[in-house]
Design a protein around this motif. Structure first.
Motif, PDB file in Angstrom:
ATOM      1  N   ASP A 175       0.840  -1.196   0.000  1.00 48.51           N
ATOM      2  CA  ASP A 175       0.000   0.000   0.000  1.00 48.51           C
ATOM      3  C   ASP A 175       0.877   1.249   0.000  1.00 48.51           C
ATOM      4  O   ASP A 175       2.105   1.180   0.020  1.00 48.51           O
ATOM      5  N   ASP A 176       0.225   2.408  -0.018  1.00 51.49           N
ATOM      6  CA  ASP A 176       0.960   3.669  -0.115  1.00 51.49           C
ATOM      7  C   ASP A 176       1.852   3.918   1.099  1.00 51.49           C
ATOM      8  O   ASP A 176       2.925   4.513   0.978  1.00 51.49           O
ATOM      9  N   THR A 177       1.407   3.480   2.278  1.00 56.22           N
ATOM     10  CA  THR A 177       2.198   3.717   3.486  1.00 56.22           C
ATOM     11  C   THR A 177       3.541   3.009   3.412  1.00 56.22           C
ATOM     12  O   THR A 177       4.601   3.602   3.649  1.00 56.22           O
ATOM     13  N   TRP A 178       3.514   1.729   3.085  1.00 56.45           N
ATOM     14  CA  TRP A 178       4.755   0.949   3.010  1.00 56.45           C
ATOM     15  C   TRP A 178       5.629   1.432   1.856  1.00 56.45           C
ATOM     16  O   TRP A 178       6.857   1.494   1.984  1.00 56.45           O
ATOM     17  N   TYR A 179       5.019   1.766   0.737  1.00 60.62           N
ATOM     18  CA  TYR A 179       5.827   2.233  -0.388  1.00 60.62           C
ATOM     19  C   TYR A 179       6.454   3.593  -0.071  1.00 60.62           C
ATOM     20  O   TYR A 179       7.554   3.902  -0.525  1.00 60.62           O
ATOM     21  N   GLY A 180       5.754   4.384   0.739  1.00 61.02           N
ATOM     22  CA  GLY A 180       6.333   5.648   1.173  1.00 61.02           C
ATOM     23  C   GLY A 180       7.584   5.431   2.012  1.00 61.02           C
ATOM     24  O   GLY A 180       8.569   6.178   1.896  1.00 61.02           O
ATOM     25  N   VAL A 181       7.559   4.396   2.882  1.00 63.36           N
ATOM     26  CA  VAL A 181       8.753   4.044   3.655  1.00 63.36           C
ATOM     27  C   VAL A 181       9.895   3.668   2.717  1.00 63.36           C
ATOM     28  O   VAL A 181      11.031   4.130   2.866  1.00 63.36           O
ATOM     29  N   MET A 182       9.599   2.825   1.732  1.00 63.02           N
ATOM     30  CA  MET A 182      10.628   2.412   0.775  1.00 63.02           C
ATOM     31  C   MET A 182      11.241   3.623   0.082  1.00 63.02           C
ATOM     32  O   MET A 182      12.465   3.737  -0.037  1.00 63.02           O
ATOM     33  N   GLN A 183      10.400   4.513  -0.390  1.00 61.43           N
ATOM     34  CA  GLN A 183      10.900   5.669  -1.152  1.00 61.43           C
ATOM     35  C   GLN A 183      11.821   6.543  -0.314  1.00 61.43           C
ATOM     36  O   GLN A 183      12.809   7.080  -0.809  1.00 61.43           O
ATOM     37  N   ARG A 184      11.522   6.685   0.985  1.00 60.36           N
ATOM     38  CA  ARG A 184      12.397   7.495   1.844  1.00 60.36           C
ATOM     39  C   ARG A 184      13.734   6.804   2.082  1.00 60.36           C
ATOM     40  O   ARG A 184      14.761   7.467   2.238  1.00 60.36           O
ATOM     41  N   THR A 185      13.726   5.472   2.112  1.00 62.13           N
ATOM     42  CA  THR A 185      15.006   4.763   2.285  1.00 62.13           C
ATOM     43  C   THR A 185      15.887   4.877   1.049  1.00 62.13           C
ATOM     44  O   THR A 185      17.094   4.646   1.126  1.00 62.13           O
ATOM     45  N   TRP A 186      15.293   5.237  -0.090  1.00 57.03           N
ATOM     46  CA  TRP A 186      16.046   5.303  -1.352  1.00 57.03           C
ATOM     47  C   TRP A 186      16.432   6.733  -1.733  1.00 57.03           C
ATOM     48  O   TRP A 186      16.661   7.022  -2.913  1.00 57.03           O
ATOM     49  N   SER A 187      16.531   7.622  -0.758  1.00 54.66           N
ATOM     50  CA  SER A 187      17.049   8.959  -1.042  1.00 54.66           C
ATOM     51  C   SER A 187      18.502   8.844  -1.469  1.00 54.66           C
ATOM     52  O   SER A 187      19.282   8.110  -0.863  1.00 54.66           O
ATOM     53  N   ILE A 188      18.875   9.561  -2.522  1.00 56.67           N
ATOM     54  CA  ILE A 188      20.238   9.446  -3.034  1.00 56.67           C
ATOM     55  C   ILE A 188      21.251   9.962  -2.020  1.00 56.67           C
ATOM     56  O   ILE A 188      22.382   9.470  -1.944  1.00 56.67           O
ATOM     57  N   ALA A 189      20.861  10.931  -1.191  1.00 52.02           N
ATOM     58  CA  ALA A 189      21.749  11.468  -0.151  1.00 52.02           C
ATOM     59  C   ALA A 189      21.516  10.695   1.140  1.00 52.02           C
ATOM     60  O   ALA A 189      20.395  10.702   1.670  1.00 52.02           O
TER      61      ALA A 189
END
Length: 480
Positions: free
Chosen positions: A435-449
């Motif tokens: 769902d959007d909540t879990w995918y939001g967690v993933m996206q924050r872990t993939w910050s380039i910095a």
């Protein structure tokens, strides 16, 4: 011995590269180069530091280190020779700037005169004869154990002495964990040192490049036995292999501790001359998480989805604990997560820095094999600079594996093309079961910095708010 004949008079574009480059240590076959980092964030914050060493035969060696690193160890050089290194900033194949830096290795000490050698040999023969006589007397009287303990303490002190003197071996700091844990000795028998007769090997579960993994039986008493896993060296192992295994044993026995979501270390046998030292872990009946996920692709239910949520939370809890112990995993992936018969998560596959005995990725000391599609961008060339934030990136990929039921990330992208695709902002797509909540967690872990990625503690706090315990069992239920 420090070398003062160094110079650096160029600058790097963007005014964002390392400054005050210097030789911190030097001996006849290597140097440690150190530098200061810029105080302000600029284009440097998006890059790695690339060092190109120019050799006398016209070839070059390229070293890539994390932008937060302030030193580089270079060995295998000729004594009393001048070298030039070029410092630049780079991401993938792109380079910015070119700072030329020159240094010189130390000279070898003069050879000992022949007469002194002959005299020394004769003296040594006499001393050896005396030592043999003393050895025999001590052996017969049972006095050797105190002598061994004194020698062990001396060995540990020597190996922890600052390297770089002309009569010592220059050891890159990247490999310090091997020498600390591989050479660690104890004055007394540790509680986790086990008797060989108490462990019975039953069946081979897996044979890797470096080690064999067996299902075994641990005899706790005359009537009580426990099923465990024994990880042993493969046939034909070398002394170096034994030291690697001892590094793993001593690291696990002294540093890891216990947590419900980290694979439990039970003990080790260190005195088996036939098969070498081996380590004993708890037995996880359901095997790797990746295998379990693949087996559930035709069994998607609400109960399975609740299990996936729990896997994600418990892996985060286990990683938060490892961070508290100052342990960086470096190879976090679903294949290195094990499941008990109750599908409890157990994180495995980590060890001393750069010397993990990883049966999936081979012997990292001989040739570091990096699981590219799980690694953060700053670690794509080497895991030496790995941190909690690079493990956080890998955790995001593990979450993607969980919600895609064991699919491989970036299936249509070759590993060599991945750095450029990541730089352009490409990331794994949202899995169907996510769902959007879990995918939001993933996206924050993939910050380039890395500094923009959350910590495991921050992720755990966020995920804790999504779950409640159900009375009567241990499962977590997602709040809709």
């Amino acid at each position: 011995m420090l070398n003062s004949s160094v110079h650096a008079n160029a600058t790097i574009d963007c005014n964002s590269g390392p400054t005050n480059i210097r030789v911190a240590k030097s001996n006849s076959n290597g140097v440690r180069l150190e530098w200061d980092l810029p105080k302000t964030e600029s284009c440097y914050g998006r890059t790695d530091i690339v060092v190109i060493l120019y050799l006398k035969d016209g070839s070059t060696k390229v070293y890539t280190v994390s932008r937060n690193t302030t030193f580089l160890d270079i060995i295998g050089l000729d004594p009393d020779k001048g070298y030039t290194a070029a410092f630049s900033l780079g991401y993938g194949e792109q380079r910015m700037g070119n700072m030329q830096f020159s240094f010189q290795t130390a000279a070898k000490e003069d050879s000992v005169p022949t007469a002194a050698i002959i005299g020394g040999v004769l003296a040594a023969v006499a001393i050896i004869g005396l030592l043999i006589a003393i050895f025999i007397v001590l052996l017969r009287r049972g006095r050797l154990e105190p002598v061994r303990r004194r020698l062990s303490r001396f060995t540990v002190r020597y190996r922890n002495t600052v390297k770089g003197q002309s009569n010592q071996t220059y050891v890159p700091s990247t490999y310090d964990d091997l020498y600390i844990y591989g050479g660690m000795k104890f004055d007394d028998r540790q509680t986790w040192h086990m008797n060989r007769d108490d462990v019975v090997f039953e069946s081979l579960l897996k044979s890797g490049r470096f080690a064999n993994i067996y299902k075994a039986s641990l005899h706790l008493s005359s009537k009580k036995r426990q099923t465990v896993v024994a990880k042993s060296l493969k046939e034909g192992f070398t002394e170096k292999d034994k030291e690697l295994m001892m590094a793993k044993i001593n690291f696990t026995g002294t540093q890891v501790g216990n947590h419900p979501n980290v694979l439990k270390f039970i003990g080790a046998v260190i005195d088996d001359e036939a098969i070498g030292p081996f380590i004993i872990f708890e037995y996880c009946e359901n095997g790797p998480l990746k295998d379990y996920l693949e087996s559930q692709r035709n069994n998607v239910t609400m109960q399975l989805q609740e299990k996936l949520f729990r896997f994600g939370l418990d892996i985060c809890k286990g990683m938060e604990y490892l961070v508290s112990k100052k342990i960086v995993h470096r190879r976090l992936a679903a294949r290195n997560i094990l499941l008990t018969s109750m599908n409890e998560v157990k994180i495995s596959g980590f060890g001393p820095q750069n010397f993990e005995l990883d049966d999936n990725d081979g012997d990292s000391e001989k040739k570091e094999r990096i699981p590219i599609k799980w690694m953060a961008p700053e670690c794509l060339n080497s895991t030496a600079g790995a941190t909690e934030k690079s493990d956080v990136w890998s955790y995001g990929v593990v979450l993607w594996e969980i919600f895609s039921l064991g699919e491989s990330p970036y299936q249509n992208i070759r590993s060599r093309d991945l750095p450029a695709r990541l730089k352009k902002g490409e990331r794994p797509y949202k899995p169907e079961l996510c769902d959007d909540t879990w995918y939001g967690v993933m996206q924050r872990t993939w910050s380039i910095a890395p500094e923009k990625r959350p910590t495991f503690a921050e992720i755990r706090v966020e995920l804790d708010q999504l779950f409640v315990h159900s009375a009567g069992d241990d499962y977590y239920y997602y709040k809709r």
